[in-house]
Structures are given as C-alpha cells and as structure tokens.
Design an enzyme around this catalytic site. Structure first.
Site, mmCIF file in Angstrom:
data_model
loop_
_atom_site.group_PDB
_atom_site.id
_atom_site.type_symbol
_atom_site.label_atom_id
_atom_site.label_comp_id
_atom_site.label_asym_id
_atom_site.label_seq_id
_atom_site.Cartn_x
_atom_site.Cartn_y
_atom_site.Cartn_z
ATOM 1 N N CYS A 2 0.926 -1.190 0.067
ATOM 2 C CA CYS A 2 0.086 0.002 0.056
ATOM 3 C C CYS A 2 0.877 1.012 0.027
ATOM 4 O O CYS A 2 1.770 1.220 0.624
ATOM 5 C CB CYS A 2 -0.882 0.058 1.282
ATOM 6 S SG CYS A 2 -2.221 -1.197 1.107
ATOM 7 N N ARG A 27 3.988 -0.453 -4.576
ATOM 8 C CA ARG A 27 3.668 -1.001 -3.384
ATOM 9 C C ARG A 27 2.084 -1.676 -3.351
ATOM 10 O O ARG A 27 1.951 -2.076 -2.382
ATOM 11 C CB ARG A 27 3.378 0.288 -2.380
ATOM 12 C CG ARG A 27 4.985 0.761 -2.215
ATOM 13 C CD ARG A 27 5.101 1.835 -1.107
ATOM 14 N NE ARG A 27 5.019 1.233 0.068
ATOM 15 C CZ ARG A 27 5.872 1.067 0.989
ATOM 16 N NH1 ARG A 27 6.971 1.422 0.754
ATOM 17 N NH2 ARG A 27 5.649 0.479 2.134
ATOM 18 N N TRP A 73 -2.882 -2.751 -1.815
ATOM 19 C CA TRP A 73 -2.472 -3.825 -1.792
ATOM 20 C C TRP A 73 -3.636 -4.532 -0.948
ATOM 21 O O TRP A 73 -3.197 -4.348 0.348
ATOM 22 C CB TRP A 73 -1.133 -4.084 -1.406
ATOM 23 C CG TRP A 73 -0.781 -5.736 -1.970
ATOM 24 C CD1 TRP A 73 -0.381 -6.384 -2.985
ATOM 25 C CD2 TRP A 73 -1.060 -6.766 -0.864
ATOM 26 N NE1 TRP A 73 -0.123 -7.443 -3.048
ATOM 27 C CE2 TRP A 73 -0.291 -7.966 -1.559
ATOM 28 C CE3 TRP A 73 -1.288 -6.947 0.611
ATOM 29 C CZ2 TRP A 73 -0.379 -9.255 -1.156
ATOM 30 C CZ3 TRP A 73 -1.202 -8.161 0.889
ATOM 31 C CH2 TRP A 73 -0.888 -9.271 0.209
ATOM 32 N N ASN A 99 -2.039 2.127 5.599
ATOM 33 C CA ASN A 99 -1.431 0.813 5.310
ATOM 34 C C ASN A 99 -1.190 -0.018 6.403
ATOM 35 O O ASN A 99 -0.919 0.614 7.743
ATOM 36 C CB ASN A 99 0.065 1.461 4.949
ATOM 37 C CG ASN A 99 1.067 0.090 4.447
ATOM 38 O OD1 ASN A 99 0.504 -0.661 4.312
ATOM 39 N ND2 ASN A 99 2.353 0.400 4.126
ATOM 40 N N GLY A 100 -1.372 -1.106 6.614
ATOM 41 C CA GLY A 100 -1.199 -1.956 7.814
ATOM 42 C C GLY A 100 -2.537 -2.868 7.810
ATOM 43 O O GLY A 100 -3.371 -2.879 7.285
ATOM 44 N N GLU A 483 16.353 -18.893 -6.898
ATOM 45 C CA GLU A 483 15.984 -17.637 -7.617
ATOM 46 C C GLU A 483 15.581 -17.460 -8.961
ATOM 47 O O GLU A 483 14.658 -16.924 -9.051
ATOM 48 C CB GLU A 483 17.154 -16.704 -7.111
ATOM 49 C CG GLU A 483 17.095 -15.203 -7.652
ATOM 50 C CD GLU A 483 15.972 -14.552 -7.110
ATOM 51 O OE1 GLU A 483 15.571 -14.791 -6.223
ATOM 52 O OE2 GLU A 483 15.842 -13.392 -7.758
ATOM 53 N N LYS A 487 12.142 -16.102 -9.773
ATOM 54 C CA LYS A 487 11.850 -15.114 -10.880
ATOM 55 C C LYS A 487 10.774 -15.375 -11.941
ATOM 56 O O LYS A 487 9.916 -14.536 -12.299
ATOM 57 C CB LYS A 487 13.239 -14.704 -11.649
ATOM 58 C CG LYS A 487 14.329 -13.731 -11.024
ATOM 59 C CD LYS A 487 13.697 -12.388 -10.706
ATOM 60 C CE LYS A 487 13.000 -12.120 -9.387
ATOM 61 N NZ LYS A 487 13.648 -12.121 -8.012
ATOM 62 N N GLU A 490 7.195 -15.257 -10.290
ATOM 63 C CA GLU A 490 6.665 -14.095 -10.131
ATOM 64 C C GLU A 490 6.172 -13.242 -11.035
ATOM 65 O O GLU A 490 5.082 -12.540 -10.981
ATOM 66 C CB GLU A 490 7.520 -13.232 -9.415
ATOM 67 C CG GLU A 490 8.188 -13.602 -8.080
ATOM 68 C CD GLU A 490 9.302 -12.650 -7.621
ATOM 69 O OE1 GLU A 490 9.228 -11.866 -6.573
ATOM 70 O OE2 GLU A 490 10.550 -12.515 -8.277
ATOM 71 N N HIS A 506 15.409 -37.885 -5.791
ATOM 72 C CA HIS A 506 14.274 -37.867 -4.917
ATOM 73 C C HIS A 506 12.930 -37.298 -4.955
ATOM 74 O O HIS A 506 12.433 -37.125 -4.101
ATOM 75 C CB HIS A 506 14.849 -37.224 -3.551
ATOM 76 C CG HIS A 506 16.094 -37.952 -3.100
ATOM 77 N ND1 HIS A 506 16.320 -39.063 -2.572
ATOM 78 C CD2 HIS A 506 17.371 -37.553 -3.303
ATOM 79 C CE1 HIS A 506 17.619 -39.376 -2.654
ATOM 80 N NE2 HIS A 506 18.532 -38.358 -2.750
ATOM 81 N N LYS A 604 6.163 -4.920 -3.771
ATOM 82 C CA LYS A 604 7.610 -4.531 -3.752
ATOM 83 C C LYS A 604 7.923 -4.873 -2.194
ATOM 84 O O LYS A 604 9.106 -5.154 -2.030
ATOM 85 C CB LYS A 604 8.006 -3.179 -4.227
ATOM 86 C CG LYS A 604 9.433 -3.119 -4.142
ATOM 87 C CD LYS A 604 10.296 -3.719 -5.420
ATOM 88 C CE LYS A 604 11.744 -3.639 -5.513
ATOM 89 N NZ LYS A 604 12.152 -4.663 -5.877
#
Ligand code: G6P
Length: 609
Positions: A2, A27, A73, A99-100, A483, A487, A490, A506, A604
């Site tokens: 947010c 955000r 968000w 925000n929160g 990573e 990527k 995402e 395995h 982000k």
C-alpha cells in the site's frame, strides 16, 4: 505494501498526489484513490491502476491544496471501488488512508455498529474513520486529539494519513509498523510511505518512527509520540535523485534494472575494495568486525529474493571464512522462539528495509540481546535504522517488483563481508589478492553476459508456452536455482521449482517428460561432473535440458540450449549465473503479455505479516 501520499502547500494537490501514486504503484495496484479538501471534502477512488483513476477523475472538482492519496494492496476486503481508500466517516467530513492491519477491527466494528454506525466497505480502515468520528462527536476534541485517542484503542499496525474538511490547514499522519516519511519543502510539505513520491519535490525528509504522530500545517510540522510527548526530529537528506527512478527509454523497470547491474555493482563496491592495500573496507561494520570475527554462529534472516541471497551468503561465509552460518526465513524465525546464545550474531537482509517479518526478526534478536546487523538498499529505512550497524547496497532505487539488481548487490555485499572475515585467518594474503582481483572483474563479466540478451530472447521464444519449469544447481548455485525459479513464477505465472541438483532423484525426476524444461546451472566447479550426470538423466527421459555454463563441448551434446557465461572463481559464479535467468524470465513474461513490473498479487515491499 500500500502506498500513501499526502500534500499540504500552495499548489493544487491533485496532480502531486496522482504523480506520487504513480511512483508508489509498486507497493500495490489493486485500487487507487485521492481525497482533496476544497471547501468540503472530495473523494475519488477506483479499483485498478492509478492510470484508471487519473483518466477518470474530474480535476475541476478536485481543486484544493491539501489532500491524501492511496494505492492499495488488498488485505481486508476484495479489490473493488468500495474497498478502495480513502475511507470517510459517515458525514463524509474526513478521509483516511491506511497501510497495515487493524487486528482488533472486528471487535471495534461490532461496538461501533451497536452505536448506530453502518459500514460500506469490508476494510479494517473504515473502522478507524468511524472510531475517530465517534470520539470526536462525544468529546468535541480537536481532530488530532481524536485521532490520537482512537489509535490508543487500536491493536495492529498502521501508517495512516488523514484530512478533514473542518481543518483545511492540517494533514495528520501516524505510524506504527508501516513506514511514513515527511518531505519538507518551501512552504509545502509532502507525505509518503517511502521516498519515491517525494524525490521530485524535495530531498529534505523526516522519518517518522513507530508510535509517532505528525500534525502538518501550512506553516510547519510537529511530531509527537502517541502519548502526546512533543519530539525533536532530525531532518535527513535523501540520497536518491529523480534520474534514478525514471525508465530512461526502457520499456520496463525490471529490464532497466537487469541491464544496470554492472553499474549498480560498481556503486556497491565503490570505496570498499582496495587492490593497493589488498583489503576490503566496510565502513558500516568497522566497529562490529571483532564481534563478527569472534562469532560462534551467524544467523541470516530475510524473505523472498533476499532469502536467496542469504543462502548464497551461507556458502560464502562458511566456505571462505569458516564461520558457521544458518539461514532462516524471517517469518519463521520470529515465531518459533529461536534459541540465541552469546556468540551469536544476526544479520538481516532486506532491499526495502521495511519487510515486516524481517523487521520482527531484528526485534527478536534485540530482545534476546544478540547483535544484529543489516544489509539494506534503502537508506534511512526502518531496518537500517533499527539494526546496530550494517552495510548499504548502494544499488540505487529498485522499482520493478521482481528483485534483480538488489539480489546481485546483496550477494556482492555478502561476498565482501565473507572476504573481510576470511582475510588473514583462512585466506593467505596471496589467495585474498587473487579473490579480490576476481571480484573487481565481475561488473565487466556481467557486461559480457548481458550481451547474450538476444540469444536468451530466442530461448524464451522457444519455451514461453511451457507450464512448468525445473531449475537445478549445486553448491553456490543451488540458491541461484531457487532465485531463477522464483523470478519465473513471479512475473510469468509459470509454475517453477528450484532444487539442489542431486535432490532431483528424490522426487522431481518423476515430473520429467518432453514437456518439462529443466534449467541446469552447470559451472566447471567441484560439482560439475555430478551435474553433468544429472543432465544425462534428464536427457534420458526426454526432458529439455537448458544449461547455463562456463564450460563447453560435452554439455552441448546433452542440452537443447546452452548459454555460455564467462569463467570466474567458483564463489563468484552466482553473480554471473543469475543474470541469464533474470533475462529469460523477463522475456518469457513479456512474450506471454504479463505486466512484469507489477505482477499480479505481488507488492515490492511487504509491510504486513
Ligand atoms: C517481496 C518482493 C520481493 C522481495 C521480498 C523481500 O516479496 O516482491 O522481490 O524479495 O519482498 O523484500 P525485501 O525488501 O525485504 O528484500
């Protein structure tokens, strides 16, 4: 997550707010809204991106020089127009952006309903609006005092901004757990949940701390604690400039940030490496070096991509300096009552310096009396300020939601820490010099990797329709496999998994058929022959093997595609190997029509749990 923006001054607020929201969109992008005090109070809000709001608002009705804005968000309540911020009290007299998470919002809501309040949205924020209204109605207190009293009843986290039609000269802000910064201009003040919306207006900023409230008027600002104690606040200078947060002709921030890595790493290394003295200088850790050298154990906590950098850090610090390292997800560390002892040191890694779980790990380390150091990119961020000491990445602002240049800078900082700890203990002067020279060559080697972009685009074209991907690596490149998979997930929404290559047998091997691309990180290092055997196993099951390698010949026989990167020391290979994976994810996502800078559901900076 947010974004919050606020303005009070002598200019029309609406465009400042909209521009600010655009800069803050990383955000959250579920909805956007603004509230302007213009004699009365006008609120415009809309599901979706800031552009949607900007295109539809009636600017003529939004004339006013005081206002707040929000990009959301979603936590409580679906992303729609009604749940979009700002939220108002029932008379529409004042507006709040938040925000929160207000954890006791259900109890507060029930109480307010019994008092006759009705709710339009499903959000926790609307509760705050009615709560403040209730307090003010019953006490006739000035608005800032009503806000202060309301906040004492709230359990949870907030970064909030508020304006009221009755107080056309006042912008109120309060913080607990979600960052807020005041930008100090000439006869004007700005508010931001981070520096991005402020940079084009002012470099002078005041960071609010948890438990602080600011009353900003046209003539100045006053910061108090929630207990009403006036506080003296220092004005800081922002490091970043507008230049750095523009796209500069690139279509996406993510691509710009991938391409920037040679320079961002040079900035990260600047002043820290002295070939002449054969040494590494980390100013921020100068007084903590003895503590680190004497550590029995280093625990590194982080989330997301930063956690992957932490894993590389484990290999680096254990491998080079022989100090035991454990890597923890910050979210697990904070809640599992970890055992910390004398001799332990905690390092936290966070690009934003605001991730709620990572910040909580800092608090846990402090609670247990253990030194805690930070590796952050954003100067002045909460984690940077709350840790005992640390190292900044100096990678410049990272705007793309998927982290790229921050990852490489994190790995670089961890490399420098590991080398510093190893110098004169586990590494001779000659070995150290060889390694340091190899580090200095990394930016140019990344430049060489970036020249492979067209080739990688071709690869992306071939595999863009795959529904699953496997990424396999060993040793230093096992975290790079994680990573690479992250990527891809995402930004392209393709399911991808990273594994240590030997673990393939395995489980993941069961998934391999001709529809499964498998990306191998196959460096000519101590594990090369083992990885080669794994590639044979994939080829035998008709899987499509793609290799990122610094080696030749035999691997080409087995793989459908081979991306050749330059040779470097084994411990530096993650810095080169990750780049083709970033590029491949980027191109696949673009070819699939995905919004790479603002992937769905992500933000982000994750400032809520
Ligand atoms: C979010 C971002 C990731 C980032 C993670 C940790 O999930 O989308 O890119 O790696 O948070 O963020 P931090 O700022 O603490 O590094």
């Amino acid at each position: 997550m947010c974004g919050i923006v606020g303005y009070i001054g002598d200019k029309p607020a609406v465009d400042i707010l909209i521009d600010g929201l655009q800069r803050l969109e990383y955000r959250g992008y579920d909805s956007a809204g603004v509230a302007i005090v213009n004699g009365g109070l006008s609120v415009e809000k809309k599901q979706g991106k800031v552009k949607g709001l900007s295109d539809t608002i009636n600017r003529a009705e939004l004339q006013g020089t005081l206002g707040i804005g929000h990009t959301r968000w979603a936590t409580h309540g679906r992303p729609n127009d009604v749940n979009a911020h700002p939220h108002t009290n029932s008379t529409g007299k004042f507006a709040i952006v938040h925000n929160g998470i207000i954890e006791n919002f259900t109890a507060l809501k029930e109480k307010l309903i019994t008092k006759g309040y009705s709710f339009e949205s499903e959000t926790d924020t609307e509760v705050l609006a009615h709560l403040i209204d209730d307090i003010q109605k019953n006490t006739m207190l000035p608005i800032e005092e009503a806000v202060r009293q309301a906040l004492t009843q709230v359990v949870g986290t907030y970064g909030l901004a508020m304006v009221s039609a009755d107080d056309p000269d006042t912008l109120i802000a309060a913080r607990k757990g979600s960052p807020l910064i005041i930008g100090v201009g000439e006869n004007e003040y700005f508010l931001g949940s981070d520096a991005a919306p402020l940079i084009e207006h002012t470099r002078q900023v005041v960071y609010l701390n948890d438990g602080e409230m600011a009353v900003i008027t046209r003539g100045g600002y006053q910061v108090k604690s929630i207990d009403n104690v006036p506080l003296e606040k220092e004005v800081h200078e922002l490091e970043w400039d507008l230049e750095q947060i523009e796209k500069h002709g690139y279509e996406h921030f993510m691509f710009k940030e991938i391409m920037e890595q040679p320079e961002s790493l040079e900035n990260c290394m600047r002043g820290r490496i002295s070939i002449q003295d054969n040494d590494v200088h980390l100013g921020g850790l100068i007084d903590s070096l003895d503590t680190l050298l004497a550590a029995d154990r280093i625990i590194i906590c982080a989330c997301g991509t930063s956690w992957h950098a932490a894993l590389v850090g484990e290999y680096l610090i254990e491998g080079l300096a022989r100090i035991p390292v454990e890597v923890e997800y910050a979210s697990e560390f904070r809640y599992r009552n970890p055992i910390l002892r004398e001799g332990d040191v905690v390092i936290v890694i966070s690009q934003s310096g605001e991730t709620a779980d990572t910040l909580a790990a800092v608090h846990e380390a402090k609670r247990q009396g253990v030194p805690v150091y930070g590796v952050c990119n954003v100067v002045g961020s909460t984690i940077a300020r709350e840790t005992d000491a640390g190292v900044y990445l100096h990678a410049g602002p990272e705007i793309g939601v998927a982290s790229t240049k921050a990852f490489s800078a994190q790995v670089m900082v961890l490399t420098l820490i590991a080398l510093k700890l190893a110098k004169g203990r586990t590494l001779s002067e000659a070995e150290f010099a060889t390694y340091l020279n190899a580090v200095v060559e990394i930016p140019d080697k990344i430049r060489e990797v970036l020249l492979l972009d067209e080739e990688i685009q071709g690869l992306a074209r071939v595999y863009r329709y795959a529904s699953n991907f496997l990424y396999l690596g060993r040793g230093f490149n096992f975290p790079v496999a994680l990573e690479g998979a992250l990527k891809l997930k995402e930004i392209s929404y393709i399911h991808a998994e990273g594994y240590p290559a030997a673990e393939m047998k395995h489980g993941p091997i069961a998934l391999i058929d001709r529809f499964m691309p498998v990306v191998f990180l196959a460096m000519k290092d101590s594990t090369y022959s083992k990885v080669l055997a794994n590639i044979e196993e994939v080829a035998a099951r008709q899987g499509s093997a793609i290799a990122i390698t610094d080696n030749g010949m035999e691997i080409e026989r087995l793989c459908e595609y081979v991306i050749k990167i330059p040779r470097t020391e084994e411990f530096l290979t993650p810095l080169l190997a990750v780049v083709p994976l970033q590029l491949m994810s980027y191109h696949i996502a673009v070819m699939r029509g995905c919004n790479v800078d603002q992937p769905r559901n992500l933000a982000k900076s994750v400032t809520v749990e």
